[in-house]
Write a protein that holds these residues in place. Structure first.
Motif, PDB file in Angstrom:
ATOM      1  N   SER A  61      14.218  26.917 -16.893  1.00  0.00           N
ATOM      2  CA  SER A  61      14.999  25.748 -16.539  1.00  0.00           C
ATOM      3  C   SER A  61      14.098  24.583 -16.131  1.00  0.00           C
ATOM      4  N   ASP A  62      14.304  23.428 -16.747  1.00  0.00           N
ATOM      5  CA  ASP A  62      13.547  22.233 -16.356  1.00  0.00           C
ATOM      6  C   ASP A  62      13.788  21.891 -14.892  1.00  0.00           C
ATOM      7  N   PHE A  63      15.020  22.052 -14.432  1.00  0.00           N
ATOM      8  CA  PHE A  63      15.346  21.760 -13.038  1.00  0.00           C
ATOM      9  C   PHE A  63      14.537  22.656 -12.095  1.00  0.00           C
ATOM     10  N   GLN A 109      11.756  24.317 -12.724  1.00  0.00           N
ATOM     11  CA  GLN A 109      10.330  23.999 -12.831  1.00  0.00           C
ATOM     12  C   GLN A 109      10.000  22.715 -12.079  1.00  0.00           C
ATOM     13  N   ASP A 110      10.869  21.722 -12.156  1.00  0.00           N
ATOM     14  CA  ASP A 110      10.656  20.478 -11.406  1.00  0.00           C
ATOM     15  C   ASP A 110      10.692  20.725  -9.904  1.00  0.00           C
ATOM     16  N   GLN A 111      11.650  21.540  -9.454  1.00  0.00           N
ATOM     17  CA  GLN A 111      11.756  21.840  -8.028  1.00  0.00           C
ATOM     18  C   GLN A 111      10.552  22.631  -7.537  1.00  0.00           C
ATOM     19  N   ALA A 158       7.526  22.460  -8.791  1.00  0.00           N
ATOM     20  CA  ALA A 158       6.411  21.512  -8.733  1.00  0.00           C
ATOM     21  C   ALA A 158       6.490  20.637  -7.483  1.00  0.00           C
ATOM     22  N   LEU A 159       7.689  20.191  -7.145  1.00  0.00           N
ATOM     23  CA  LEU A 159       7.866  19.388  -5.928  1.00  0.00           C
ATOM     24  C   LEU A 159       7.530  20.189  -4.681  1.00  0.00           C
ATOM     25  N   GLU A 199       3.729  20.655  -4.454  1.00  0.00           N
ATOM     26  CA  GLU A 199       3.086  19.428  -3.981  1.00  0.00           C
ATOM     27  C   GLU A 199       3.302  19.237  -2.480  1.00  0.00           C
TER      28      GLU A 199
END
Length: 83
Positions: A17-19, A21-23, A25-26, A29
């Motif tokens: 899921s792109d969502f 994977q984005d979460q 990564a956030l 960070e």
């Protein structure tokens, strides 16, 4: 109430899921910037995730994981895959 089940398609959906994977990564960070050293970052991570401090065993396991990961990263090939 929901029974505990293992559904492979659900796990695969979340992994791809792109969502998600984005979460991830956030979150990475945020916690990489949460302290000056691994101990401080681990404390922030456990506090935010579990609302408690890591046990000594959990902290040691995390330390060993990071050591192994860093060794694997250092020996990766030009493709970026750990070998």
């Amino acid at each position: 109430r929901r029974n505990v089940t293992t559904v492979p398609s659900q796990a695969l959906f979340l992994m791809n899921s792109d969502f998600i994977q984005d979460q991830a990564a956030l979150a990475a960070e945020k916690f990489l910037n949460a302290g000056a050293n691994d101990g401080e970052r681990l404390k922030a991570l456990y506090g935010a995730t579990f609302n408690r401090e890591a046990t000594d065993a959990e902290a040691r396991r995390a330390e060993l994981f990071l050591q192994d990961y860093r060794k694997a990263w250092a020996t990766r090939g030009t493709s970026g895959v750990c070998r």
